[in-house]
Motif scaffolding. Structure first.
Motif, PDB file in Angstrom:
ATOM      1  N   CYS A  14       0.920  -1.234   0.349  1.00  0.00           N
ATOM      2  CA  CYS A  14       0.053   0.127  -0.016  1.00  0.00           C
ATOM      3  C   CYS A  14       0.745   1.193  -0.113  1.00  0.00           C
ATOM      4  N   GLN A  17       0.488   3.440   3.098  1.00  0.00           N
ATOM      5  CA  GLN A  17       1.352   2.952   4.297  1.00  0.00           C
ATOM      6  C   GLN A  17       2.738   3.154   4.191  1.00  0.00           C
ATOM      7  N   ALA A 147      -6.220   7.207   0.717  1.00  0.00           N
ATOM      8  CA  ALA A 147      -6.550   5.667   1.329  1.00  0.00           C
ATOM      9  C   ALA A 147      -7.261   4.908   0.406  1.00  0.00           C
ATOM     10  N   ILE A 148      -7.104   3.578   0.203  1.00  0.00           N
ATOM     11  CA  ILE A 148      -7.428   2.839  -1.031  1.00  0.00           C
ATOM     12  C   ILE A 148      -8.947   2.320  -0.669  1.00  0.00           C
ATOM     13  N   CYS A 153      -7.153  -3.124   4.328  1.00  0.00           N
ATOM     14  CA  CYS A 153      -7.088  -1.978   5.338  1.00  0.00           C
ATOM     15  C   CYS A 153      -7.792  -2.234   6.723  1.00  0.00           C
ATOM     16  N   CYS A 156      -4.854  -3.515   8.840  1.00  0.00           N
ATOM     17  CA  CYS A 156      -3.694  -2.565   8.800  1.00  0.00           C
ATOM     18  C   CYS A 156      -3.507  -1.919  10.202  1.00  0.00           C
ATOM     19  N   TYR A 158      -2.453   1.149  10.351  1.00  0.00           N
ATOM     20  CA  TYR A 158      -3.058   2.656  10.064  1.00  0.00           C
ATOM     21  C   TYR A 158      -4.183   2.820   9.857  1.00  0.00           C
ATOM     22  N   CYS A 162      -6.239   6.297   8.933  1.00  0.00           N
ATOM     23  CA  CYS A 162      -6.687   6.405   7.466  1.00  0.00           C
ATOM     24  C   CYS A 162      -8.379   6.601   7.399  1.00  0.00           C
TER      25      CYS A 162
HETATM   26  S1  SF4 Z   1      -5.581   1.188   6.310  1.00  0.00           S
HETATM   27 FE1  SF4 Z   1      -3.434   0.623   5.823  1.00  0.00          FE
HETATM   28  S2  SF4 Z   1      -3.597  -0.402   3.855  1.00  0.00           S
HETATM   29 FE2  SF4 Z   1      -5.597   1.078   4.048  1.00  0.00          FE
HETATM   30  S3  SF4 Z   1      -5.279   2.667   2.956  1.00  0.00           S
HETATM   31 FE3  SF4 Z   1      -4.398   2.981   5.104  1.00  0.00          FE
HETATM   32  S4  SF4 Z   1      -2.515   2.584   5.106  1.00  0.00           S
HETATM   33 FE4  SF4 Z   1      -3.256   1.821   3.120  1.00  0.00          FE
END
Ligand code: SF4
Length: 164
Positions: A14, A17, A147-148, A153, A156, A158, A162
């Motif tokens: 990611c 990340q 963020a994706i 996620c 994760c 993060y 996020c």
């Molecule tokens: S939660 Fe983690 S995997 Fe999802 S966008 Fe944020 S950093 Fe990337």
């Protein structure tokens, strides 16, 4: 900014990340997954020779005469682990240590225990060099990509940063 194996791994896994981690926004100590991985690693390493080798900033789980071995608790992102390990092979090669790579996914049961072998060769080395150039350019940006919103996620470290 100094690139590390973790940064290479996160860039594939990611990009957001990767940027957050590289810019010292590190919430990983709060992650249950990261703690579990560390404990598994310590258990597996106990009593073994050649575990956790550190050479000038490169920290590999295990190195033998033939292989650099990267241990992972899950095979959820083989591609990220693959490029992380190729990066280690590349740095070691520059120090005169030619090795192949082996990924071992250690949380799976014995029947399904999975290993993947890798080589830094005519195809992978130029690809890795291009990847490292891309990472350098990306990390110079003043903010990460958005963020994706992907399934990964949910596990994760993060996630709260996020989404909350
Ligand atoms: S939660 Fe983690 S995997 Fe999802 S966008 Fe944020 S950093 Fe990337």
């Amino acid at each position: 900014m100094r690139i590390t194996g973790t940064i290479v791994n996160y860039y594939i896994h990611c990009k957001r990340q990767c940027w957050l981690f590289a810019h010292k926004m590190n919430f990983e100590d709060d992650s249950e997954d990261v703690r579990t991985g560390r404990i598994l690693h310590e258990i597996r390493s106990e009593g073994r020779n050649n575990t956790e080798i550190q050479i000038e900033g490169i920290k590999v789980d295990k190195m033998t005469e033939e292989y650099v071995v990267e241990l992972k608790k899950s095979d959820a992102d083989v591609e990220a682990t693959k490029w992380q390990t190729l990066y280690y092979l590349y740095i070691l090669k520059q120090k005169g240590l030619d090795r192949k790579g082996r990924l071992e996914f250690i949380e799976r049961n014995k029947q399904n225990h999975r290993t993947v072998e890798l080589e830094l060769d005519k195809r992978t080395e130029p690809e890795l060099i291009r990847l490292l150039d891309d990472i350098e350019v990306y990390l110079q940006q003043d903010k990460p990509v958005p963020a994706i919103y992907a399934k990964k996620c949910e596990r994760c470290a993060y996630y709260a940063y996020c989404y909350i």
